[in-house]
Scaffold this motif. Structure first.
Motif, PDB file in Angstrom:
ATOM      1  N   ILE A 158       9.706  -9.840  -9.805  1.00  9.09           N
ATOM      2  CA  ILE A 158       9.951  -8.405  -9.655  1.00  9.09           C
ATOM      3  C   ILE A 158       9.635  -7.624 -10.925  1.00  9.09           C
ATOM      4  N   LYS A 159       9.677  -8.266 -12.080  1.00  7.31           N
ATOM      5  CA  LYS A 159       9.168  -7.647 -13.296  1.00  7.31           C
ATOM      6  C   LYS A 159       9.043  -8.652 -14.415  1.00  7.31           C
ATOM      7  N   THR A 160       8.385  -8.226 -15.478  1.00  5.19           N
ATOM      8  CA  THR A 160       8.366  -9.056 -16.679  1.00  5.19           C
ATOM      9  C   THR A 160       8.980  -8.239 -17.812  1.00  5.19           C
TER      10      THR A 160
ATOM     11  N   ASP B  78      13.494  -6.017 -24.961  1.00 12.18           N
ATOM     12  CA  ASP B  78      14.160  -5.874 -23.658  1.00 12.18           C
ATOM     13  C   ASP B  78      15.362  -6.813 -23.613  1.00 12.18           C
ATOM     14  N   TYR B  79      16.263  -6.553 -22.675  1.00 12.51           N
ATOM     15  CA  TYR B  79      17.480  -7.351 -22.582  1.00 12.51           C
ATOM     16  C   TYR B  79      17.756  -7.655 -21.120  1.00 12.51           C
ATOM     17  N   PHE B  80      18.619  -8.605 -20.871  1.00  7.27           N
ATOM     18  CA  PHE B  80      18.973  -8.973 -19.490  1.00  7.27           C
ATOM     19  C   PHE B  80      20.292  -9.740 -19.490  1.00  7.27           C
ATOM     20  N   GLY B  81      20.839  -9.899 -18.275  1.00  8.88           N
ATOM     21  CA  GLY B  81      22.084 -10.655 -18.137  1.00  8.88           C
ATOM     22  C   GLY B  81      23.328  -9.797 -18.165  1.00  8.88           C
ATOM     23  N   GLU B  82      23.133  -8.475 -18.257  1.00  9.74           N
ATOM     24  CA  GLU B  82      24.282  -7.559 -18.304  1.00  9.74           C
ATOM     25  C   GLU B  82      24.968  -7.439 -16.946  1.00  9.74           C
ATOM     26  N   LYS B  83      24.189  -7.688 -15.869  1.00  4.18           N
ATOM     27  CA  LYS B  83      24.723  -7.373 -14.539  1.00  4.18           C
ATOM     28  C   LYS B  83      25.894  -8.273 -14.166  1.00  4.18           C
ATOM     29  N   ALA B  84      25.749  -9.577 -14.395  1.00  7.67           N
ATOM     30  CA  ALA B  84      26.837 -10.501 -14.056  1.00  7.67           C
ATOM     31  C   ALA B  84      28.098 -10.162 -14.858  1.00  7.67           C
ATOM     32  N   LEU B  85      27.896  -9.703 -16.092  1.00 12.97           N
ATOM     33  CA  LEU B  85      29.046  -9.377 -16.936  1.00 12.97           C
ATOM     34  C   LEU B  85      29.734  -8.101 -16.463  1.00 12.97           C
TER      35      LEU B  85
ATOM     36  N   VAL C 281      28.065 -13.362  -9.799  1.00 15.37           N
ATOM     37  CA  VAL C 281      27.149 -14.412 -10.251  1.00 15.37           C
ATOM     38  C   VAL C 281      25.808 -13.784 -10.634  1.00 15.37           C
ATOM     39  N   ARG C 282      24.953 -14.557 -11.257  1.00 12.42           N
ATOM     40  CA  ARG C 282      23.632 -14.083 -11.666  1.00 12.42           C
ATOM     41  C   ARG C 282      22.833 -13.657 -10.435  1.00 12.42           C
ATOM     42  N   SER C 283      22.175 -12.504 -10.521  1.00 13.63           N
ATOM     43  CA  SER C 283      21.544 -11.929  -9.341  1.00 13.63           C
ATOM     44  C   SER C 283      20.031 -12.073  -9.333  1.00 13.63           C
ATOM     45  N   ALA C 284      19.463 -12.738 -10.320  1.00 14.05           N
ATOM     46  CA  ALA C 284      18.019 -12.983 -10.365  1.00 14.05           C
ATOM     47  C   ALA C 284      17.775 -14.178 -11.283  1.00 14.05           C
TER      48      ALA C 284
ATOM     49  N   SER D  20      18.037  -1.303  -5.879  1.00  8.42           N
ATOM     50  CA  SER D  20      16.677  -1.874  -5.708  1.00  8.42           C
ATOM     51  C   SER D  20      16.743  -3.249  -5.065  1.00  8.42           C
ATOM     52  N   ASP D  21      17.807  -4.004  -5.346  1.00 10.52           N
ATOM     53  CA  ASP D  21      17.965  -5.308  -4.684  1.00 10.52           C
ATOM     54  C   ASP D  21      18.039  -5.126  -3.165  1.00 10.52           C
ATOM     55  N   GLU D  22      18.813  -4.149  -2.745  1.00 12.24           N
ATOM     56  CA  GLU D  22      18.954  -3.899  -1.304  1.00 12.24           C
ATOM     57  C   GLU D  22      17.626  -3.495  -0.698  1.00 12.24           C
ATOM     58  N   GLN D  23      16.890  -2.633  -1.406  1.00 15.54           N
ATOM     59  CA  GLN D  23      15.613  -2.150  -0.871  1.00 15.54           C
ATOM     60  C   GLN D  23      14.599  -3.268  -0.700  1.00 15.54           C
ATOM     61  N   ARG D  24      14.632  -4.248  -1.605  1.00 20.32           N
ATOM     62  CA  ARG D  24      13.677  -5.344  -1.442  1.00 20.32           C
ATOM     63  C   ARG D  24      14.282  -6.511  -0.658  1.00 20.32           C
ATOM     64  N   ASN D  25      15.445  -6.276  -0.052  1.00 13.59           N
ATOM     65  CA  ASN D  25      16.134  -7.294   0.750  1.00 13.59           C
ATOM     66  C   ASN D  25      16.371  -8.588  -0.019  1.00 13.59           C
TER      67      ASN D  25
HETATM   68  C1  WNU Z   1      16.696  -6.238 -10.517  1.00 14.47           C
HETATM   69  N1  WNU Z   1      17.752  -6.739  -9.807  1.00 14.47           N
HETATM   70  C2  WNU Z   1      18.685  -7.591 -10.355  1.00 14.47           C
HETATM   71  C3  WNU Z   1      16.146  -7.020 -13.955  1.00 14.47           C
HETATM   72  C4  WNU Z   1      17.347  -6.022 -17.361  1.00 14.47           C
HETATM   73  C5  WNU Z   1      18.259  -5.092 -17.898  1.00 14.47           C
HETATM   74  C6  WNU Z   1      18.474  -3.890 -17.272  1.00 14.47           C
HETATM   75  C7  WNU Z   1      16.842  -4.487 -15.612  1.00 14.47           C
HETATM   76 CL1  WNU Z   1      19.636  -2.741 -17.934  1.00 14.47          CL
HETATM   77  P1  WNU Z   1      22.265 -10.899 -14.159  1.00 14.47           P
HETATM   78  C8  WNU Z   1      19.825 -11.699 -13.795  1.00 14.47           C
HETATM   79  C9  WNU Z   1      19.317 -10.466 -14.526  1.00 14.47           C
HETATM   80  C10 WNU Z   1      20.249  -9.265 -14.243  1.00 14.47           C
HETATM   81  C11 WNU Z   1      19.419  -8.160 -14.887  1.00 14.47           C
HETATM   82  C12 WNU Z   1      17.971  -8.645 -14.645  1.00 14.47           C
HETATM   83  O1  WNU Z   1      18.061  -9.962 -14.111  1.00 14.47           O
HETATM   84  N2  WNU Z   1      17.256  -7.775 -13.700  1.00 14.47           N
HETATM   85  C13 WNU Z   1      17.569  -7.553 -12.401  1.00 14.47           C
HETATM   86  C14 WNU Z   1      16.613  -6.668 -11.889  1.00 14.47           C
HETATM   87  O2  WNU Z   1      15.906  -5.474  -9.973  1.00 14.47           O
HETATM   88  N3  WNU Z   1      18.604  -8.016 -11.636  1.00 14.47           N
HETATM   89  N4  WNU Z   1      19.695  -7.983  -9.569  1.00 14.47           N
HETATM   90  N5  WNU Z   1      15.729  -6.344 -12.881  1.00 14.47           N
HETATM   91  S1  WNU Z   1      15.454  -6.859 -15.533  1.00 14.47           S
HETATM   92  C15 WNU Z   1      16.613  -5.704 -16.237  1.00 14.47           C
HETATM   93  C16 WNU Z   1      17.770  -3.567 -16.133  1.00 14.47           C
HETATM   94  O3  WNU Z   1      19.657  -8.143 -16.274  1.00 14.47           O
HETATM   95  O4  WNU Z   1      21.553  -9.558 -14.777  1.00 14.47           O
HETATM   96  O5  WNU Z   1      23.402 -11.241 -15.067  1.00 14.47           O
HETATM   97  O6  WNU Z   1      21.125 -12.029 -14.283  1.00 14.47           O
HETATM   98  O7  WNU Z   1      22.565 -10.693 -12.715  1.00 14.47           O
END
Ligand code: WNU
Length: 152
Positions: free
Chosen positions: A80-82, A87-94, A99-102, A145-150
């Motif tokens: 879905i992206k590079t 850049d940073y990631f992993g904030e969503k689960a926190l 759980v981790r969503s990607a 966006s997760d919902e939109q791409r199912n």
């Molecule tokens: C997306 N859907 C989901 C990205 C990174 C930081 C920000 C986008 Cl602020 P996690 C998996 C991680 C998740 C996100 C990253 O993947 N992610 C996405 C998406 O469309 N996750 N569900 N795009 S890159 C990104 C915005 O960081 O956090 O802990 O692990 O779920």
């Protein structure tokens, strides 16, 4: 050997260049540097796996990663992206306490990530309202966006 102080200064100025952190007070940024770990990943290596529990936040210091996700009607997770340096990631689960969503997969050998654990992430974000609001909004956008791409 590179001194601890040189290392500290290097990561401090790098973190200052990360847009998310650019307005953090100096002492806060210094504290993050103190509790950072650096992790190294080879090409194809999973940094994060969908569905697993996660307690860490990552900032890319070197290299590139691919973000992939399982979506309805596809056998393989789709890219879905590079993401690259700064850049940073992993904030969503926190933030969503989920759980981790990607999946996050290293695209190169010697990808380097700065790793912040949950406690330090909460300290970094929690006491700084604008940052918290920004990330919360961003995470809600990701869910949409997760919902939109199912995504599954
Ligand atoms: C997306 N859907 C989901 C990205 C990174 C930081 C920000 C986008 Cl602020 P996690 C998996 C991680 C998740 C996100 C990253 O993947 N992610 C996405 C998406 O469309 N996750 N569900 N795009 S890159 C990104 C915005 O960081 O956090 O802990 O692990 O779920």
């Amino acid at each position: 050997m590179r001194s601890t102080q040189a290392r500290h200064e290097e990561y401090f100025s790098f973190l200052r260049s990360v847009s998310l952190l650019k307005d953090l007070p100096e002492e806060k940024l210094a504290k993050i540097v103190d509790c950072l770990e650096v992790d190294y990943f080879d090409e194809g290596e999973y940094i994060i796996r969908e569905g697993e529990e996660g307690n860490t936040f990552f900032i890319i210091a070197k290299g590139q990663v691919s973000v992939t996700q399982t979506t309805e009607g596809n056998l393989e997770p789709q890219e879905i992206k590079t993401l690259g340096v700064g850049d940073y990631f992993g904030e969503k689960a926190l933030i969503s306490e989920d759980v981790r969503s990607a999946n996050i997969i290293s695209k190169e050998n010697d990808t380097q990530c700065l790793v912040v654990d949950r406690d330090n992430f909460n300290q970094m974000v929690g006491t700084y309202e604008e940052l918290q609001a920004y990330l919360k909004e961003y995470v809600e956008q990701l869910s949409r966006s997760d919902e939109q791409r199912n995504a599954m």
